[in-house]
Design an enzyme around this catalytic site. Structure first.
Site, mmCIF file in Angstrom:
data_model
loop_
_atom_site.group_PDB
_atom_site.id
_atom_site.type_symbol
_atom_site.label_atom_id
_atom_site.label_comp_id
_atom_site.label_asym_id
_atom_site.label_seq_id
_atom_site.Cartn_x
_atom_site.Cartn_y
_atom_site.Cartn_z
ATOM 1 N N ASP A 1 -25.742 -1.109 -3.119
ATOM 2 C CA ASP A 1 -27.129 -0.661 -3.171
ATOM 3 C C ASP A 1 -27.272 0.792 -2.733
ATOM 4 O OD1 ASP A 1 -27.883 -3.141 -4.124
ATOM 5 O OD2 ASP A 1 -28.774 -3.818 -2.231
ATOM 6 N N ARG B 1 -9.797 -11.171 -4.374
ATOM 7 C CA ARG B 1 -9.804 -9.718 -4.562
ATOM 8 C C ARG B 1 -10.164 -9.312 -5.994
ATOM 9 N NH1 ARG B 1 -7.544 -7.513 0.080
ATOM 10 N NH2 ARG B 1 -6.058 -8.876 1.145
ATOM 11 N N ASN C 1 -12.921 4.281 -2.156
ATOM 12 C CA ASN C 1 -12.055 3.114 -2.027
ATOM 13 C C ASN C 1 -12.743 2.217 -1.007
ATOM 14 O OD1 ASN C 1 -10.188 1.158 -1.444
ATOM 15 N ND2 ASN C 1 -8.438 2.548 -1.401
ATOM 16 N N HIS D 1 -15.254 -6.603 -2.057
ATOM 17 C CA HIS D 1 -15.522 -7.996 -2.390
ATOM 18 C C HIS D 1 -16.683 -8.589 -1.602
ATOM 19 C CE1 HIS D 1 -11.486 -7.014 -3.572
ATOM 20 N NE2 HIS D 1 -11.151 -6.902 -2.305
ATOM 21 N N HIS E 1 -8.500 1.979 -5.971
ATOM 22 C CA HIS E 1 -7.712 1.094 -5.110
ATOM 23 C C HIS E 1 -6.243 1.459 -5.240
ATOM 24 C CE1 HIS E 1 -11.108 -1.521 -4.318
ATOM 25 N NE2 HIS E 1 -11.392 -1.432 -5.608
ATOM 26 N N LEU E 2 -5.533 1.395 -4.148
ATOM 27 C CA LEU E 2 -4.100 1.677 -4.155
ATOM 28 C C LEU E 2 -3.324 0.589 -4.890
ATOM 29 C CD1 LEU E 2 -3.958 2.721 -0.433
ATOM 30 C CD2 LEU E 2 -3.554 4.254 -2.357
ATOM 31 N N SER E 3 -3.630 -0.652 -4.602
ATOM 32 C CA SER E 3 -2.922 -1.778 -5.216
ATOM 33 C C SER E 3 -3.680 -2.247 -6.460
ATOM 34 C CB SER E 3 -2.784 -2.935 -4.222
ATOM 35 O OG SER E 3 -4.050 -3.500 -3.940
ATOM 36 N N TYR F 1 0.792 -1.226 0.000
ATOM 37 C CA TYR F 1 0.000 0.000 0.000
ATOM 38 C C TYR F 1 0.826 1.279 0.000
ATOM 39 C CZ TYR F 1 -3.613 -3.368 1.102
ATOM 40 O OH TYR F 1 -4.460 -4.443 1.054
#
Length: 148
Positions: free
Chosen positions: A88, A112, A75, A81, A101-103, A23
């Site tokens: 919703d 993931r 994020n 997941h 997302h960072l990664s 991260y």
């Protein structure tokens, strides 16, 4: 001037400390500061929330509709997941959003690879570390019709 809400999901309060090999060393405060500077230059207002609690993120999304928020950058972290409820909520308020997302989640564990958000988001940006947020904000500016 548009209002953009930036939502940070679970464990992102530990950025800079938690698994820096994945991260990075940038803190959440650093990310928020950079985004604030970008938004100010573009004439927009940012709001932030980091929460480890799904219901707090959902409540904030609901409030965003009442407040007239124009765009959301989220994020969802581990909720990516698992959370049909967050999906919703985002669909229910009908505010455009970008998933960030960072990664690069597609280079990580198989669980993931699935997102409950990507098929309803304006777009998904992942894998660029803290720069992922900056790219998402630039994309939000474009979608809102603001010069980058």
């Amino acid at each position: 001037m548009a209002t953009i809400l930036v939502l940070h999901g679970p464990n992102l309060n530990l950025l800079g400390l938690r698994e820096p090999g994945i991260y990075g060393a940038t803190t959440l405060a650093d990310i928020n500061q950079t985004l604030s500077e970008m938004a100010t230059k573009a004439g927009h207002h940012l709001q932030y929330l980091q929460s480890n609690a799904e219901y707090e993120l959902i409540d904030r999304i609901h409030d965003a509709r009442k407040e007239g928020v124009d765009f959301i950058i989220i994020n969802p972290a581990a909720f990516t997941h698992t959370s049909v409820a967050l999906r919703d909520a985002l669909l229910g308020v009908d505010i455009p959003f970008i998933e960030v997302h960072l990664s690069n989640v597609h280079k990580r564990e198989a669980f993931r690879h699935h997102s409950f958000f990507s098929d309803v988001a304006q777009g998904v940006i992942c894998g660029f570390g803290a720069t992922s947020y900056e790219l998402a904000l630039q994309a939000a500016f474009k979608i809102l019709g603001t010069p980058v």
